[in-house]
Motif scaffolding. Sequence first.
Motif, PDB file in Angstrom:
ATOM      1  N   ASN A  81      83.713 167.510  64.239  1.00  0.00           N
ATOM      2  CA  ASN A  81      82.347 167.757  63.753  1.00  0.00           C
ATOM      3  C   ASN A  81      81.621 168.723  64.686  1.00  0.00           C
ATOM      4  OD1 ASN A  81      79.999 167.644  62.319  1.00  0.00           O
ATOM      5  ND2 ASN A  81      79.503 165.505  62.814  1.00  0.00           N
ATOM      6  N   SER A  83      79.049 171.194  66.047  1.00  0.00           N
ATOM      7  CA  SER A  83      77.619 171.332  65.737  1.00  0.00           C
ATOM      8  C   SER A  83      77.221 172.791  65.498  1.00  0.00           C
ATOM      9  CB  SER A  83      76.778 170.740  66.870  1.00  0.00           C
ATOM     10  OG  SER A  83      77.013 171.480  68.049  1.00  0.00           O
ATOM     11  N   PRO A 106      80.011 162.148  54.182  1.00  0.00           N
ATOM     12  CA  PRO A 106      78.888 162.756  54.896  1.00  0.00           C
ATOM     13  C   PRO A 106      79.190 164.182  55.377  1.00  0.00           C
ATOM     14  CG  PRO A 106      80.008 161.187  56.323  1.00  0.00           C
ATOM     15  CD  PRO A 106      80.646 161.071  54.967  1.00  0.00           C
ATOM     16  N   TYR A 107      78.108 164.907  55.605  1.00  0.00           N
ATOM     17  CA  TYR A 107      78.212 166.300  56.006  1.00  0.00           C
ATOM     18  C   TYR A 107      78.996 166.470  57.313  1.00  0.00           C
ATOM     19  CZ  TYR A 107      76.810 170.855  57.814  1.00  0.00           C
ATOM     20  OH  TYR A 107      76.835 172.125  58.320  1.00  0.00           O
ATOM     21  N   LYS A 108      79.880 167.426  57.328  1.00  0.00           N
ATOM     22  CA  LYS A 108      80.612 167.856  58.537  1.00  0.00           C
ATOM     23  C   LYS A 108      81.395 169.116  58.182  1.00  0.00           C
ATOM     24  CE  LYS A 108      84.627 165.851  59.662  1.00  0.00           C
ATOM     25  NZ  LYS A 108      85.487 166.982  59.267  1.00  0.00           N
TER      26      LYS A 108
HETATM   27  C1  LIG Z   1      78.174 165.693  61.995  1.00  0.00           C
HETATM   28  O1  LIG Z   1      77.118 166.133  62.798  1.00  0.00           O
HETATM   29  C2  LIG Z   1      75.894 166.297  62.095  1.00  0.00           C
HETATM   30  C3  LIG Z   1      74.885 166.845  63.095  1.00  0.00           C
HETATM   31  O2  LIG Z   1      75.356 168.047  63.657  1.00  0.00           O
HETATM   32  C4  LIG Z   1      75.435 164.983  61.507  1.00  0.00           C
HETATM   33  O3  LIG Z   1      74.272 165.179  60.745  1.00  0.00           O
HETATM   34  C5  LIG Z   1      76.538 164.444  60.608  1.00  0.00           C
HETATM   35  O4  LIG Z   1      76.212 163.156  60.141  1.00  0.00           O
HETATM   36  C6  LIG Z   1      77.844 164.357  61.364  1.00  0.00           C
HETATM   37  N1  LIG Z   1      78.899 163.985  60.407  1.00  0.00           N
HETATM   38  C7  LIG Z   1      79.805 163.060  60.669  1.00  0.00           C
HETATM   39  C8  LIG Z   1      80.794 162.781  59.587  1.00  0.00           C
HETATM   40  O5  LIG Z   1      79.827 162.432  61.714  1.00  0.00           O
END
Ligand SMILES: *[C@@H]1O[C@H](CO)[C@@H](O)[C@H](O)[C@H]1NC(C)=O
Length: 419
Positions: A81, A83, A106-108
């Motif tokens: 993940n 940043s 979730p976003y990644k």
């Molecule tokens: C990945 O990092 C972002 C912040 O940079 C966060 O919002 C997101 O939840 C993280 N995703 C996972 C799958 O951990």
Amino acid sequence: MASSSAFNLFLLSIAFFSLSCLSASLASSTKSQPFILPIKKDPSTNLFYTSLGIGTPRQNFNLVIDVAGENLWYDCDKNYNSSSYIPINCNTKTCPFIGCTGCNGPYKPGCTNNTCPANTFNTFAEYLFGGGLGEDFIYISQEKITGLLTACVETDSFSSFNPLTGLPKGTKGIIGLANSQLALPTQLASSNNLPPKFSLCLPSSNNLGFTNLVVKDVSKFVFQTTPLIVNPVATGPVSEEGVASKEYFIDVKSVKIDGHVLNLKPSLLSIDNKGNGGTKISTTTPFTELESTVYKTFIRDFFKKASDRRLKKVASVEPFEACFDSNTIGNSWPTIDLVLQGGVQWTIHGANSIIIAKKNVACLAFVDGGTEPRMSFVKASIVIGGYQLQDNLLEFDLASSKLSFSSSLLLQNETCSHS
Ligand SMILES: *[C@@H]1O[C@H](CO)[C@@H](O)[C@H](O)[C@H]1NC(C)=O
Ligand SMILES: *[C@@H]1O[C@H](CO)[C@@H](O)[C@H](O)[C@H]1NC(C)=O
Ligand SMILES: *[C@@H]1O[C@H](CO)[C@@H](O)[C@H](O)[C@H]1NC(C)=O
């Protein structure tokens, strides 16, 4: 990406390329030092890989070198993940492909919505996998480079198929060096206002080779030069009407063994209107593969020349056919020449054609490539593979469409070890 099997694309046949607007988006880096990556050979697969850093925090990825690869793709597994990752939005000028990919979250990296699609192709996997195009920091020789586009694929999302199939243990993707807009040499040349030109020096097993993704200076080595040929038909797993192959072909006019020209139909050596035939360079083919008709003639003549030299034939060792008692070789081994357009010859000496397959058995390191293409619609007659490329310095000049090659550096008392 995680959402669906819709990204499990196999032999898609849609024309979706429009690359012209890509270069405008690349941020320019002010430095123009060489971008040199070290190359190692994996002894169990005979494939070559390099290592570079990506993302924040920086993570090092071992990536397989593929001169036919059209982009750099890496494994954004569930633990990754970064940043600093920025997904490229679909429907923007930066996105060279039609369509959008999405993901349930979730976003990644590897799981984003409205993302420009990017194929992650691995010739050893049975499928073409979809990933997302993104931008992140890339670290080459301690230098942090911004503005490079790469493809990221969340391998965990494909349950029964793995995009990393067949790649050496510990490698996490592929760095493609093809003649395409998304290949790193093209992107780096463009962002540094240099003509696209890169060099490749693959190591033999106990050597460390290198690739220089941006070449400016003339090398100190002795080179011969031959035109790079364009195969007008796409040679990848996607059939694209009217789109040329991005692989590197050279025009082999004839093949010689110990100076004797093989009796091959000229039509076999040229590229026909369907894109079949011809000679291409492949770093993901461990040993040069000859299409069966070419192979039969080649092996028959090799045996004849070996017998003239009184080499003692012994039982074959798969996948090699022409094997000899290594004690009978001494310094005597038939020389193979590829006679190329422009009258130059690529000479393949013993170091690039003898493999010790087992104790006291030396085999000719060429294999029967069969008659059917693999992960493609077309088949080349000669695929020059890694064993024949190693310890040879190659320079691919995409601006003038020329390949310069050194033949074996060992003859110049050099290897691919970068000093
Ligand atoms: C990945 O990092 C972002 C912040 O940079 C966060 O919002 C997101 O939840 C993280 N995703 C996972 C799958 O951990
Ligand atoms: C993508 O959009 C869908 C539908 O709006 C949403 O459910 C999903 O969480 C989004 N994915 C990400 C990674 O934000
Ligand atoms: C390579 O080294 C050998 C032995 O040291 C020497 O005889 C030969 O002349 C050298 N060749 C070149 C091209 O430097």
